[in-house]
Enzyme design. Structure first.
Site, PDB file in Angstrom:
ATOM      1  CB  SER A  21      53.743 -61.507 -39.768  1.00 36.08           C
ATOM      2  OG  SER A  21      52.988 -62.481 -41.307  1.00 36.08           O
ATOM      3  CG  HIS A  48      53.358 -59.958 -43.261  1.00 30.96           C
ATOM      4  ND1 HIS A  48      54.654 -61.641 -42.907  1.00 30.96           N
ATOM      5  CD2 HIS A  48      55.172 -59.610 -43.804  1.00 30.96           C
ATOM      6  CE1 HIS A  48      55.904 -61.171 -43.350  1.00 30.96           C
ATOM      7  NE2 HIS A  48      55.773 -60.645 -43.647  1.00 30.96           N
ATOM      8  CG  ASP A 141      59.598 -60.586 -43.937  1.00 28.97           C
ATOM      9  OD1 ASP A 141      60.756 -60.863 -44.431  1.00 28.97           O
ATOM     10  OD2 ASP A 141      58.786 -59.743 -44.198  1.00 28.97           O
TER      11      ASP A 141
END
Length: 200
Positions: A21, A48, A141
Site C-alpha cells: 500500500s 492499493h 489489509d
C-alpha cells in the site's frame, strides 16, 4: 531478521502474491527488477490504487522489469513468468482453474483491490505451493491473507517494518504469528529467486 521456519520444506512453488500500500510505488520499483529474468512462475500483486488511476504505474514497471508486466484482465488464464497487477477499483482473485477474476464486491479493510481477497483466493487455488509477501503499507489489509497462506502450507514473508516506508501493514501481518520470514526489502527478491528457481 527471520522467524524460524521449517528449512526442510522444499515444495514446488507455483505462484507468488504480493500486497503493498503506502510506499508501494517505490518498493515495487526496487524489488521487481531484481526478480530473475528466467523467473518461471506467475506473480500477482495488489497495490492499493483508486479506480481513476491511469496506466502510469503499470507502464513504469514494464520499463524496469525483466519479467512481462500487465494489468490483470478478467478471465485471463494465468501464464508462467508474468507479473499481474490488480486494476484500481477491482478486487483481483485467483480461481480454482487458475484463471484471474476481477470483482467489484464491497471493499475489504476499506480497500478495493484488497490484499486479503487476493491472498485468500490464491491460497485456495495453490494450496501449499505459494509464497505470500507483505510490504510497506498503512492499514491491516493482508493480515488475514497471510494467515490463509500459512494455513494452506505456503511460505509467508514480510518486509522488515523498521525499514518500511510505512510500518503498519508489516506489523499487522507479523502480529498474526503466521509469518515465516522478516526480510529487508532488497533481500526479498534474492530469497524468492532462490526458493522458486531451486524448486522448479
Amino acid at each position: 531478521m527471520t522467524i524460524k521456519t521449517d528449512t526442510k520444506k522444499q515444495m514446488l512453488i507455483k505462484a507468488v502474491v504480493i500486497g503493498v500500500s503506502a510506499g508501494g510505488f517505490k518498493a515495487l520499483h526496487r524489488i521487481l527488477p531484481l526478480f530473475d529474468n528466467s523467473f518461471p512462475i506467475p506473480v500477482m500483486i495488489v497495490q492499493h490504487r483508486k479506480a481513476e488511476n491511469d496506466s502510469f504505474f503499470v507502464n513504469s514497471l514494464k520499463e524496469k522489469c525483466h519479467i512481462h508486466v500487465e494489468e490483470a484482465i478478467d478471465k485471463t488464464r494465468i501464464a508462467q513468468g508474468r507479473i499481474y497487477i490488480a486494476p484500481g477499483g477491482y478486487h483481483l482473485l485467483v480461481e480454482k482453474d487458475l484463471s484471474l477474476a476481477l470483482s467489484v464486491d464491497s471493499p475489504v479493510c476499506y480497500c478495493r483491490p484488497s490484499i486479503d481477497v487476493l491472498f485468500e483466493s490464491a491460497a485456495d487455488a495453490f494450496g501449499p505451493n505459494i509464497i505470500g509477501i507483505i510490504l510497506t503499507g498503512a492499514n491491516a489489509d493482508g493480515a488475514n491473507g497471510i494467515k490463509a497462506i500459512k494455513s494452506s502450507g505456503g511460505i509467508t514473508i514480510v518486509q522488515n517494518p523498521k525499514t518500511a516506508d510505512v510500518d503498519y501493514m508489516p506489523l499487522a501481518a507479523i502480529k498474526t504469528n503466521a509469518v515465516d520470514h522478516i526480510l529487508e526489502l532488497d533481500e526479498i527478491p534474492r530469497f524468492v529467486n532462490n526458493l522458486v528457481i531451486g524448486s522448479n
